[in-house]
Design a protein around this motif. Structure first.
Motif, PDB file in Angstrom:
ATOM      1  N   ARG A  60       0.964  -1.041  -0.311  1.00 17.45           N
ATOM      2  CA  ARG A  60      -0.285   0.204  -0.012  1.00 17.45           C
ATOM      3  C   ARG A  60       1.106   1.319  -0.201  1.00 17.45           C
ATOM      4  O   ARG A  60       0.718   2.221  -0.540  1.00 17.45           O
ATOM      5  N   GLY A 162      -4.301  28.222   2.555  1.00 19.99           N
ATOM      6  CA  GLY A 162      -2.905  27.851   4.065  1.00 19.99           C
ATOM      7  C   GLY A 162      -3.262  27.191   4.242  1.00 19.99           C
ATOM      8  O   GLY A 162      -2.841  26.808   5.495  1.00 19.99           O
ATOM      9  N   GLN A 163      -4.854  26.011   4.610  1.00 21.58           N
ATOM     10  CA  GLN A 163      -4.821  25.309   5.540  1.00 21.58           C
ATOM     11  C   GLN A 163      -4.808  23.572   4.890  1.00 21.58           C
ATOM     12  O   GLN A 163      -4.933  23.420   4.462  1.00 21.58           O
ATOM     13  N   ASN A 164      -4.701  22.757   6.497  1.00 21.36           N
ATOM     14  CA  ASN A 164      -4.846  21.214   6.351  1.00 21.36           C
ATOM     15  C   ASN A 164      -6.302  21.248   5.575  1.00 21.36           C
ATOM     16  O   ASN A 164      -6.734  21.730   6.976  1.00 21.36           O
ATOM     17  N   ARG A 173     -12.141   7.152  -0.582  1.00 19.87           N
ATOM     18  CA  ARG A 173     -11.297   6.658   0.509  1.00 19.87           C
ATOM     19  C   ARG A 173     -11.338   5.626   0.342  1.00 19.87           C
ATOM     20  O   ARG A 173     -10.193   5.203   0.719  1.00 19.87           O
ATOM     21  N   ASN A 177      -7.730   2.666   1.090  1.00 17.43           N
ATOM     22  CA  ASN A 177      -7.930   2.458   2.198  1.00 17.43           C
ATOM     23  C   ASN A 177      -8.917   0.817   1.604  1.00 17.43           C
ATOM     24  O   ASN A 177      -8.399   0.216   1.982  1.00 17.43           O
ATOM     25  N   SER A 249      -2.157   9.541  -1.775  1.00 18.89           N
ATOM     26  CA  SER A 249      -1.263  10.408  -0.725  1.00 18.89           C
ATOM     27  C   SER A 249      -2.186  10.740   0.058  1.00 18.89           C
ATOM     28  O   SER A 249      -2.689  10.546   1.457  1.00 18.89           O
ATOM     29  N   THR A 252      -5.425   8.203   1.747  1.00 21.32           N
ATOM     30  CA  THR A 252      -5.222   7.432   2.519  1.00 21.32           C
ATOM     31  C   THR A 252      -5.918   8.240   4.377  1.00 21.32           C
ATOM     32  O   THR A 252      -6.217   7.454   5.342  1.00 21.32           O
ATOM     33  N   VAL A 253      -5.907   9.360   4.744  1.00 23.96           N
ATOM     34  CA  VAL A 253      -6.134  10.023   6.021  1.00 23.96           C
ATOM     35  C   VAL A 253      -7.062  10.643   5.343  1.00 23.96           C
ATOM     36  O   VAL A 253      -7.803  11.741   5.888  1.00 23.96           O
ATOM     37  N   MET A 254      -7.866  11.643   4.464  1.00 21.44           N
ATOM     38  CA  MET A 254      -8.284  11.742   3.351  1.00 21.44           C
ATOM     39  C   MET A 254      -8.555  13.643   4.379  1.00 21.44           C
ATOM     40  O   MET A 254      -9.446  14.219   4.471  1.00 21.44           O
ATOM     41  N   THR A 255      -6.894  14.047   3.926  1.00 24.06           N
ATOM     42  CA  THR A 255      -6.599  15.104   4.275  1.00 24.06           C
ATOM     43  C   THR A 255      -5.448  15.782   3.729  1.00 24.06           C
ATOM     44  O   THR A 255      -4.631  14.868   2.932  1.00 24.06           O
ATOM     45  N   ASP A 257      -2.411  17.818   3.156  1.00 27.12           N
ATOM     46  CA  ASP A 257      -1.399  18.700   4.972  1.00 27.12           C
ATOM     47  C   ASP A 257      -0.335  19.662   3.229  1.00 27.12           C
ATOM     48  O   ASP A 257       0.529  19.078   3.028  1.00 27.12           O
ATOM     49  N   ARG A 260       3.480  19.081   3.904  1.00 23.05           N
ATOM     50  CA  ARG A 260       3.615  18.117   4.060  1.00 23.05           C
ATOM     51  C   ARG A 260       3.439  16.611   2.693  1.00 23.05           C
ATOM     52  O   ARG A 260       4.454  15.818   2.394  1.00 23.05           O
ATOM     53  N   SER A 311      14.524   8.144  15.513  1.00 23.57           N
ATOM     54  CA  SER A 311      14.195   9.240  14.378  1.00 23.57           C
ATOM     55  C   SER A 311      15.941   9.862  14.202  1.00 23.57           C
ATOM     56  O   SER A 311      15.548   9.914  12.964  1.00 23.57           O
ATOM     57  N   SER A 312      16.154   9.817  14.942  1.00 22.69           N
ATOM     58  CA  SER A 312      17.698  10.415  14.610  1.00 22.69           C
ATOM     59  C   SER A 312      18.414   9.538  14.168  1.00 22.69           C
ATOM     60  O   SER A 312      19.012  10.496  12.995  1.00 22.69           O
TER      61      SER A 312
END
Lengths: 364, 331
Positions: A60, A162-164, A173, A177, A249, A252-255, A257, A260, A311-312
């Motif tokens: 996926r 400018g908004q997510n 969706r 998904n 892309s 997957t979250v329906m948002t 950004d 990002r 993460s680093s």
């Protein structure tokens, strides 16, 4: 006879540029299995009959990368590069989300199709701008797509103010998904698109003409190929594929950004193409290689999380895997190993064998 | 040939001209009161961060709405170009040269401000830091810093978590990009509270503030731990919202099987909290224009001000609490 055939098949595979990419995928999966013996286990969700497992997640996650990698490999084959794919993903996602938010009906297939159509249309326009700048104005691909990379995020910000932005729409969706006969829709869709693109460019002369432009644009024009129209087509195709990746892309979250979505995906796409064995110098492409490269990057991303690498240290781990892979692919580095492995033979007969092998590799 | 060259030259000039007009329009558009030259207005230079996200927008709009002409201020708003510190230092320097009465500063980067601040001090212009602090933290260089406290906020989230899981449980942390100050502060506060409780951190991964990555990372971490996770601490709302979707897809119920706590308190997170997708949202309050106004007045009157003013942030731990504020949520 049959063993001979099998060996030659294997030798053929080893000589494929993306062979080491496949090895790397297997190695990464093995690493995960070492951590958790059940890593590869697939189970079936009793509620809806879908396959569940880490491998399914990798497939996926790989879908958007496959899309942009295939587009990128064609652009690179013409001797160009498309740095704008990540931004086009953001624009496409932004258009789709804003459209569905305005439409409002959460179950409507029409709204989903409208959003997809509009998103792909806008992507195609952005691709056409790239194509015109490269083919007709004669700007360098690096510069023109760099402009689009910067402008694209701005356009996405303007579209979403400018908004997510998030929206609800079940058919949309489902693309990212959903499951069909137990397999994720998004991966099936990606493979289908890859097959169609591969079929069209390899079963017609299109692929050869694209490669010809990358090898020598002047000579190809004299041979009767019209590079301008082809270049335009290739950049539009790359942007449309990026648009599809954007839809996958954000789906997957329906948002969406805006800062990002698709961020630095152009780098993933270029990496996938390089891992697949396509030279950045142009004149050559391998759709299969791009697919292997895309799958490898998705596997790598998921492996990092699964192994719990901090993460680093993530960028360093990624870099090491890719550097090792590129070294393995390099014929020069491999030839050092070959020479070192058989020094006595080399001393007896002044190395006709390695030379012959190299010749073969070049022809392959 | 020469005609062509002249043509390109003209074209170039035209492009430059258009660009500079565009830029000028941008800067004057941001200025909320460039025309007002009345002597009784207090001029305030605001060295701002500019477009960064919903939180920043709420914060800077709030400042601009507070320091209005009606309130007796002439606010000069200077957002950074592409979060670049150099553009901020340039704006800061020009405010000092101009001789504004007060400078408000939201620094994009913490270090490298000593020289600029010393210049302002020489010119006797008080500087007030908004939200972001500076490093090294030399409080003699500025009047005060007004900000919600990340460590404090994260500490409260941790305290809630420890209280929710008295018998312990496994949790994962979704962090912002590695090395960012906010991430370190939120980790520090959380760890302070969670230390000594029975909660066990099974993984901490970055999801780069994004919902999509939050979902992807959570999906893999749930599988890596056989769904044996009871709590997710997401360092911003977006990642938490993504995580909630991953939890649902893994066949678990957010809020029941897995509780998700986030920081920021944006509108989307409040809606999700009201829906039961999230279990705890701690606001990171961007609306402190009023406090800033008071401090500016005190600074001009040369009254003493504390060197760090913490903006109170609210915690929301139930659907009802979220419902109550949902109607008039500004960001």
């Amino acid at each position: 006879m049959s063993t001979d055939a099998r060996w030659s098949w294997l030798r053929e595979l080893i000589r494929k540029p993306f062979f080491w990419g496949l090895i790397a995928i297997v190695a990464l999966l093995a690493l995960n299995v070492l951590k958790d013996p059940n890593y590869l286990a697939l189970s079936i969700n009793p509620v809806n009959g879908n396959l569940v497992g880490n491998v399914v997640d990798i497939l996926r996650a790989s879908a958007p990368i496959l899309m942009i990698a295939v587009g990128m490999s064609l652009v690179i084959a013409t001797g160009g590069i498309d740095l704008s794919v990540g931004s086009v993903m953001a624009v496409s996602g932004a258009v789709a989300m804003v459209f569905m938010k305005e439409a409002g009906e959460s179950g409507s297939l029409g709204a989903a199709l409208g959003a997809i159509g509009l998103a792909l249309l806008v992507s195609a326009v952005l691709g056409a701008v790239n194509g015109v700048l490269v083919a007709y104005v004669g700007l360098q691909p690096f510069i023109s797509t760099l402009i689009m990379m910067l402008a694209g995020r701005g356009i996405a910000k303007v579209i979403t103010e400018g908004q997510n932005t998030s929206a609800t729409n079940d058919p949309f969706r489902w693309i990212a998904n959903g499951f069909v006969i137990g397999l994720p829709v998004v991966f099936l869709l990606a493979i289908l698109i890859v097959l169609v693109v591969g079929f069209v460019v390899r079963r017609s002369a299109l692929g050869l003409m694209i490669e010809a432009i990358g090898i020598n644009p002047k000579a190809s024009r004299m041979a009767g190929i019209k590079p301008n129209g082809l270049l335009l087509t290739v950049y539009i195709l790359s942007a449309v594929l990026a648009g599809i990746a954007g839809i996958m892309s954000v789906g997957t979250v329906m948002t969406v950004d805006v800062s990002r979505t698709g961020y630095q995906m152009e780098l993933d796409a270029i990496l996938a193409v390089v891992i697949g064995g396509t030279s950045l110098a142009g004149g050559k492409f391998s759709i299969g290689g791009a697919v292997v490269g895309g799958l490898l990057i998705a596997t790598l991303d998921k492996t990092i999380v699964f192994l719990g690498i901090s993460s680093s240290a993530t960028p360093a781990f990624k870099a090491i895997v890719i550097v090792v892979l590129c070294l393995l692919q390099s014929e020069r580095v491999r030839s050092w190993f070959v020479q070192r492995r058989r020094p006595p033979q080399g001393r007896m007969t002044p190395s006709p064998a390695p030379v012959k092998q190299e010749n073969q590799e070049v022809t392959a | 040939m020469s005609v062509q060259r002249r043509f390109t030259k003209i074209l170039g000039l035209a492009a430059v001209g258009a660009l500079s007009i565009g830029l000028a329009a941008c800067s004057s558009g941001g200025d909320s009161g460039s025309g007002g030259g009345e002597g009784d207005l207090t001029t305030v230079g605001f060295v701002a961060v500019g477009p960064e996200g919903a939180w920043r927008e709420a914060n800077e709009t709030n400042i601009q709405d507070t320091f209005t002409k009606d309130a007796g201020f002439d606010l000069k708003y200077a957002p950074a170009t592409n979060l670049d510190q150099k553009s901020q230092i340039d704006a800061f320097t020009s405010f000092v040269d101009e001789g504004v009465d007060v400078i408000l500063l939201s620094a994009t980067e913490a270090s490298g401000w000593e020289d600029s601040l010393a210049r302002a001090q020489e010119a006797e212009i008080p500087v007030i830091l908004l939200d972001r602090g500076i490093e090294p933290e030399d409080t003699s260089l500025y009047v005060t810093r007004i900000a919600p406290d990340n460590v404090e906020v994260a500490k409260e989230v941790g305290a809630w978590a420890a209280e929710q899981f008295p018998d312990g449980g496994n949790y994962i942390t979704l962090e912002g990009p590695a090395g960012v100050g906010v991430v370190n502060e939120r980790n520090e506060g959380w760890n302070e509270s969670v230390e000594g409780s029975k909660l066990v951190q099974v993984a901490a991964q970055t999801a780069n503030w994004s919902a999509e990555e939050g979902k992807s990372v959570t999906e893999t971490l749930l599988k890596a731990n056989g769904n044996n996770i009871q709590l997710i601490f997401a360092q911003n709302d977006e990642m938490g919202l993504g995580a909630a979707q991953a939890v649902e897809e893994a066949g678990l119920t957010p809020g029941v099987d897995v509780k998700i706590a986030t920081i920021d308190g944006t509108l989307a997170a409040m809606e999700a909290l009201a829906d039961g997708q999230l279990s705890y949202v701690h606001e990171y309050n961007p609306l402190f224009g009023e406090t800033a106004l008071e401090v500016v007045e005190k600074a001009l009157a040369a009254d003493s001000v504390e060197s760090y003013i913490i903006v109170p942030s609210e915690a929301f731990d139930s659907a009802e609490a979220a419902q109550a504020v949902l109607a008039d949520r500004k960001y």
